[in-house]
Write a protein that holds these residues in place. Structure first.
Motif, PDB file in Angstrom:
ATOM      1  N   LYS A   1       0.836  -1.212   0.000  1.00 37.78           N
ATOM      2  CA  LYS A   1       0.000   0.000   0.000  1.00 37.78           C
ATOM      3  C   LYS A   1       0.865   1.255   0.000  1.00 37.78           C
ATOM      4  CE  LYS A   1      -4.036   2.104   0.412  1.00 37.78           C
ATOM      5  NZ  LYS A   1      -5.080   2.003  -0.649  1.00 37.78           N
ATOM      6  N   LEU A   2       1.944   1.242   0.783  1.00 37.37           N
ATOM      7  CA  LEU A   2       2.820   2.409   0.875  1.00 37.37           C
ATOM      8  C   LEU A   2       3.678   2.577  -0.372  1.00 37.37           C
ATOM      9  CD1 LEU A   2       4.085   2.024   4.572  1.00 37.37           C
ATOM     10  CD2 LEU A   2       2.372   3.635   3.725  1.00 37.37           C
ATOM     11  N   HIS A   3       4.113   1.459  -0.944  1.00 36.53           N
ATOM     12  CA  HIS A   3       5.042   1.517  -2.083  1.00 36.53           C
ATOM     13  C   HIS A   3       4.664   0.430  -3.090  1.00 36.53           C
ATOM     14  CE1 HIS A   3       8.395   1.968  -4.590  1.00 36.53           C
ATOM     15  NE2 HIS A   3       9.383   1.616  -3.788  1.00 36.53           N
ATOM     16  N   PRO A   4       3.650   0.684  -3.929  1.00 36.62           N
ATOM     17  CA  PRO A   4       3.157  -0.352  -4.849  1.00 36.62           C
ATOM     18  C   PRO A   4       4.205  -0.863  -5.835  1.00 36.62           C
ATOM     19  CG  PRO A   4       1.606   1.472  -4.690  1.00 36.62           C
ATOM     20  CD  PRO A   4       2.854   1.914  -3.995  1.00 36.62           C
ATOM     21  N   GLY A   5       5.214  -0.078  -6.134  1.00 41.70           N
ATOM     22  CA  GLY A   5       6.198  -0.489  -7.129  1.00 41.70           C
ATOM     23  C   GLY A   5       7.322  -1.357  -6.597  1.00 41.70           C
ATOM     24  N   ILE A   6       7.336  -1.635  -5.312  1.00 42.19           N
ATOM     25  CA  ILE A   6       8.437  -2.387  -4.717  1.00 42.19           C
ATOM     26  C   ILE A   6       8.309  -3.875  -5.051  1.00 42.19           C
ATOM     27  CG2 ILE A   6       7.281  -2.879  -2.527  1.00 42.19           C
ATOM     28  CD1 ILE A   6       9.930  -2.277  -1.102  1.00 42.19           C
ATOM     29  N   TYR A   7       9.446  -4.557  -5.206  1.00 35.48           N
ATOM     30  CA  TYR A   7       9.440  -6.017  -5.329  1.00 35.48           C
ATOM     31  C   TYR A   7       9.419  -6.611  -3.919  1.00 35.48           C
ATOM     32  CZ  TYR A   7      11.145 -10.775  -5.564  1.00 35.48           C
ATOM     33  OH  TYR A   7      11.282 -12.125  -5.383  1.00 35.48           O
ATOM     34  N   THR A   8       8.502  -7.560  -3.702  1.00 37.91           N
ATOM     35  CA  THR A   8       8.355  -8.147  -2.371  1.00 37.91           C
ATOM     36  C   THR A   8       8.405  -9.666  -2.455  1.00 37.91           C
ATOM     37  OG1 THR A   8       6.896  -6.313  -1.768  1.00 37.91           O
ATOM     38  CG2 THR A   8       6.940  -8.194  -0.281  1.00 37.91           C
ATOM     39  N   CYS A   9       9.195 -10.267  -1.567  1.00 37.93           N
ATOM     40  CA  CYS A   9       9.274 -11.718  -1.427  1.00 37.93           C
ATOM     41  C   CYS A   9       8.943 -12.053   0.025  1.00 37.93           C
ATOM     42  CB  CYS A   9      10.670 -12.226  -1.795  1.00 37.93           C
ATOM     43  SG  CYS A   9      10.888 -14.009  -1.592  1.00 37.93           S
ATOM     44  N   ALA A  10       7.991 -12.963   0.216  1.00 39.98           N
ATOM     45  CA  ALA A  10       7.530 -13.281   1.567  1.00 39.98           C
ATOM     46  C   ALA A  10       7.703 -14.760   1.871  1.00 39.98           C
ATOM     47  CB  ALA A  10       6.068 -12.890   1.737  1.00 39.98           C
ATOM     48  N   GLN A  11       8.111 -15.035   3.105  1.00 38.31           N
ATOM     49  CA  GLN A  11       8.218 -16.409   3.591  1.00 38.31           C
ATOM     50  C   GLN A  11       6.990 -16.733   4.433  1.00 38.31           C
ATOM     51  OE1 GLN A  11      11.192 -17.063   6.625  1.00 38.31           O
ATOM     52  NE2 GLN A  11      11.399 -19.230   6.139  1.00 38.31           N
ATOM     53  N   LEU A  12       6.319 -17.817   4.075  1.00 35.04           N
ATOM     54  CA  LEU A  12       5.156 -18.272   4.828  1.00 35.04           C
ATOM     55  C   LEU A  12       5.433 -19.632   5.449  1.00 35.04           C
ATOM     56  CD1 LEU A  12       2.052 -17.405   2.590  1.00 35.04           C
ATOM     57  CD2 LEU A  12       2.780 -16.255   4.688  1.00 35.04           C
ATOM     58  N   LEU A  13       4.691 -19.925   6.498  1.00 34.90           N
ATOM     59  CA  LEU A  13       4.769 -21.238   7.127  1.00 34.90           C
ATOM     60  C   LEU A  13       3.628 -22.137   6.671  1.00 34.90           C
ATOM     61  CD1 LEU A  13       5.668 -20.026  10.731  1.00 34.90           C
ATOM     62  CD2 LEU A  13       7.236 -20.880   8.974  1.00 34.90           C
ATOM     63  N   ASP A  14       2.542 -21.528   6.155  1.00 30.97           N
ATOM     64  CA  ASP A  14       1.371 -22.282   5.706  1.00 30.97           C
ATOM     65  C   ASP A  14       0.919 -21.731   4.356  1.00 30.97           C
ATOM     66  OD1 ASP A  14      -1.075 -23.521   5.275  1.00 30.97           O
ATOM     67  OD2 ASP A  14      -1.758 -23.297   7.342  1.00 30.97           O
ATOM     68  N   ARG A  15       0.887 -22.590   3.341  1.00 28.60           N
ATOM     69  CA  ARG A  15       0.517 -22.179   1.988  1.00 28.60           C
ATOM     70  C   ARG A  15      -0.870 -21.563   1.924  1.00 28.60           C
ATOM     71  NH1 ARG A  15       2.896 -20.862  -2.523  1.00 28.60           N
ATOM     72  NH2 ARG A  15       4.370 -22.594  -2.270  1.00 28.60           N
ATOM     73  N   LYS A  16      -1.764 -21.918   2.830  1.00 26.64           N
ATOM     74  CA  LYS A  16      -3.136 -21.399   2.789  1.00 26.64           C
ATOM     75  C   LYS A  16      -3.187 -19.881   2.943  1.00 26.64           C
ATOM     76  CE  LYS A  16      -4.514 -24.123   6.082  1.00 26.64           C
ATOM     77  NZ  LYS A  16      -5.345 -24.818   7.110  1.00 26.64           N
ATOM     78  N   ASN A  17      -2.155 -19.292   3.497  1.00 33.33           N
ATOM     79  CA  ASN A  17      -2.138 -17.842   3.688  1.00 33.33           C
ATOM     80  C   ASN A  17      -1.600 -17.101   2.473  1.00 33.33           C
ATOM     81  OD1 ASN A  17      -3.081 -17.939   6.441  1.00 33.33           O
ATOM     82  ND2 ASN A  17      -1.066 -18.727   6.992  1.00 33.33           N
ATOM     83  N   ASN A  18      -1.390 -17.824   1.373  1.00 38.20           N
ATOM     84  CA  ASN A  18      -0.819 -17.235   0.173  1.00 38.20           C
ATOM     85  C   ASN A  18      -1.802 -16.335  -0.570  1.00 38.20           C
ATOM     86  OD1 ASN A  18       0.942 -16.783  -2.000  1.00 38.20           O
ATOM     87  ND2 ASN A  18       0.163 -18.561  -3.102  1.00 38.20           N
ATOM     88  N   VAL A  19      -3.095 -16.607  -0.435  1.00 39.03           N
ATOM     89  CA  VAL A  19      -4.100 -15.899  -1.220  1.00 39.03           C
ATOM     90  C   VAL A  19      -4.032 -14.390  -0.979  1.00 39.03           C
ATOM     91  CG1 VAL A  19      -6.569 -15.619  -1.644  1.00 39.03           C
ATOM     92  CG2 VAL A  19      -5.617 -17.901  -1.240  1.00 39.03           C
ATOM     93  N   GLN A  20      -3.973 -14.004   0.295  1.00 43.00           N
ATOM     94  CA  GLN A  20      -3.946 -12.575   0.621  1.00 43.00           C
ATOM     95  C   GLN A  20      -2.699 -11.902   0.046  1.00 43.00           C
ATOM     96  OE1 GLN A  20      -4.411 -15.151   2.724  1.00 43.00           O
ATOM     97  NE2 GLN A  20      -5.500 -14.535   4.597  1.00 43.00           N
ATOM     98  N   LEU A  21      -1.580 -12.611   0.048  1.00 47.07           N
ATOM     99  CA  LEU A  21      -0.342 -12.027  -0.460  1.00 47.07           C
ATOM    100  C   LEU A  21      -0.415 -11.798  -1.965  1.00 47.07           C
ATOM    101  CD1 LEU A  21       2.376 -14.002   1.550  1.00 47.07           C
ATOM    102  CD2 LEU A  21       1.448 -11.731   2.009  1.00 47.07           C
ATOM    103  N   ARG A  22      -0.989 -12.740  -2.684  1.00 48.68           N
ATOM    104  CA  ARG A  22      -1.126 -12.580  -4.133  1.00 48.68           C
ATOM    105  C   ARG A  22      -2.044 -11.419  -4.467  1.00 48.68           C
ATOM    106  NH1 ARG A  22       3.264 -14.617  -6.306  1.00 48.68           N
ATOM    107  NH2 ARG A  22       3.491 -16.864  -6.044  1.00 48.68           N
ATOM    108  N   VAL A  23      -3.133 -11.294  -3.718  1.00 48.13           N
ATOM    109  CA  VAL A  23      -4.060 -10.184  -3.940  1.00 48.13           C
ATOM    110  C   VAL A  23      -3.372  -8.848  -3.661  1.00 48.13           C
ATOM    111  CG1 VAL A  23      -6.181  -9.081  -3.111  1.00 48.13           C
ATOM    112  CG2 VAL A  23      -6.120 -11.553  -3.477  1.00 48.13           C
ATOM    113  N   ALA A  24      -2.503  -8.836  -2.654  1.00 47.84           N
ATOM    114  CA  ALA A  24      -1.806  -7.604  -2.283  1.00 47.84           C
ATOM    115  C   ALA A  24      -0.762  -7.197  -3.320  1.00 47.84           C
ATOM    116  CB  ALA A  24      -1.139  -7.778  -0.921  1.00 47.84           C
ATOM    117  N   GLY A  25      -0.322  -8.139  -4.157  1.00 47.82           N
ATOM    118  CA  GLY A  25       0.676  -7.813  -5.163  1.00 47.82           C
ATOM    119  C   GLY A  25       2.072  -8.295  -4.837  1.00 47.82           C
ATOM    120  N   VAL A  26       2.190  -9.196  -3.849  1.00 44.03           N
ATOM    121  CA  VAL A  26       3.503  -9.766  -3.521  1.00 44.03           C
ATOM    122  C   VAL A  26       3.943 -10.662  -4.678  1.00 44.03           C
ATOM    123  CG1 VAL A  26       4.718 -11.336  -1.957  1.00 44.03           C
ATOM    124  CG2 VAL A  26       3.121  -9.632  -1.048  1.00 44.03           C
ATOM    125  N   GLU A  27       5.164 -10.424  -5.167  1.00 44.30           N
ATOM    126  CA  GLU A  27       5.612 -11.134  -6.362  1.00 44.30           C
ATOM    127  C   GLU A  27       5.950 -12.598  -6.109  1.00 44.30           C
ATOM    128  OE1 GLU A  27       6.067  -6.862  -7.354  1.00 44.30           O
ATOM    129  OE2 GLU A  27       6.445  -8.093  -5.584  1.00 44.30           O
TER     130      GLU A  27
END
Length: 285
Positions: free
Chosen positions: A148-174
């Motif tokens: 939200k603060l910086h839409p153009g940034i490249y973001t990589c996130a580490q998750l412990l549970d794949r089920k939480n991936n949906v929100q990250l994809r919607v947010a624009g996490v690459e």
């Protein structure tokens, strides 16, 4: 009586000495912190790492080992009780900054220059005891805030549970990494194909041998078949072409080992294996 006076005098001198040393050390620490905070305000195109766990120092070592990235300043922000410099003995600390704070809070992200950062890495934070669900929830919240603060940034996130991936994809996490999944796949692959783990171990580090690289397709190669591009890369750059990456309907699509006659298109990226970044002229990001 004289002995008592000497003892009191010695204790007084020791107290004064201790006080002076403490004052000097506190002043030096304050100066260092002020300088660091000033430098944070001036950082541009840096990498922000949110959270910390046992893989943190390995990630920083890999980034510093890459000639194309070793000059990027790195800021690590987490709720440290003690900053982990002792884990980074092989790292040049002059380009590394630590910020103690909650990276899910906007003010903290702003203080590490998130508006000017080039990349953000979100780790499953282990600085405080939390459940896996809570750790993932903090990762998702931080990702939503950063995008939200910086839409153009490249973001990589580490998750412990794949089920939480949906929100990250919607947010624009690459990119989203589920470490347990990758480890399981590596183990299964090594069992199915004995010795393959040595190949993967080399490809996944920049410190030895060959690595993966993602390069833009040169304009002069647009329209050529996959096998033609593959042959050009091998002949001219001793590089192996693995996949084509392209944008489709706003989403990234990676086509691994496509049919040999499939043409490459304007705007495609090439995923390759090489010993160093191939200097292919004419590429267009």
């Amino acid at each position: 009586f004289i002995t008592l006076i000497v003892m009191i005098g010695g204790l007084t001198m020791f107290a004064v000495f201790t006080g002076v040393v403490s004052a000097v050390m506190m002043q030096r620490l304050k100066i260092v912190m002020d300088v660091k905070n000033l430098e944070l305000d001036e950082l541009r195109n840096h990498i922000v790492i949110c959270g910390w766990n046992r893989s943190g120092h390995l990630i920083i070592e890999e980034l510093h080992a890459d000639p194309s990235m070793k000059h990027y300043p790195i800021v690590v922000v987490a709720e440290f009780t003690e900053t982990p410099e002792h884990e980074l003995k092989r790292i040049d600390l002059s380009r590394l900054y630590f910020k103690i704070g909650d990276y899910t809070i906007i003010d903290v992200l702003e203080s590490v220059g998130i508006y000017h950062a080039a990349r953000a890495i979100l780790l499953a934070d282990a600085t405080h005891p939390r459940s896996d669900q809570d750790r993932d929830a903090r990762t998702v919240l931080a990702a939503l805030t950063i995008e939200k603060l910086h839409p153009g940034i490249y973001t990589c996130a580490q998750l412990l549970d794949r089920k939480n991936n949906v929100q990250l994809r919607v947010a624009g996490v690459e990119d989203v990494i589920v470490a347990a999944e990758l480890a399981s796949h590596l183990i299964a692959t090594s069992v199915r194909n004995q010795g393959s783990v040595d190949v993967l171990a080399e490809l996944l580090t920049v410190q030895i041998g060959n690595q993966f690289y993602n390069i833009p397709l040169p304009e002069q190669w647009v329209g050529k078949a996959f096998w033609e591009v593959s042959q050009l890369l091998k002949d001219e750059f001793d590089t192996i072409l693995l996949a084509i990456e392209r944008q489709a309907n706003g989403n990234r699509e990676t086509i691994v080992n496509p049919p040999k006659d499939r043409p490459v298109m304007l705007g495609d990226n090439l995923v390759v294996i090489a010993r160093s970044l191939p200097q292919v002229a004419g590429g267009k990001s």
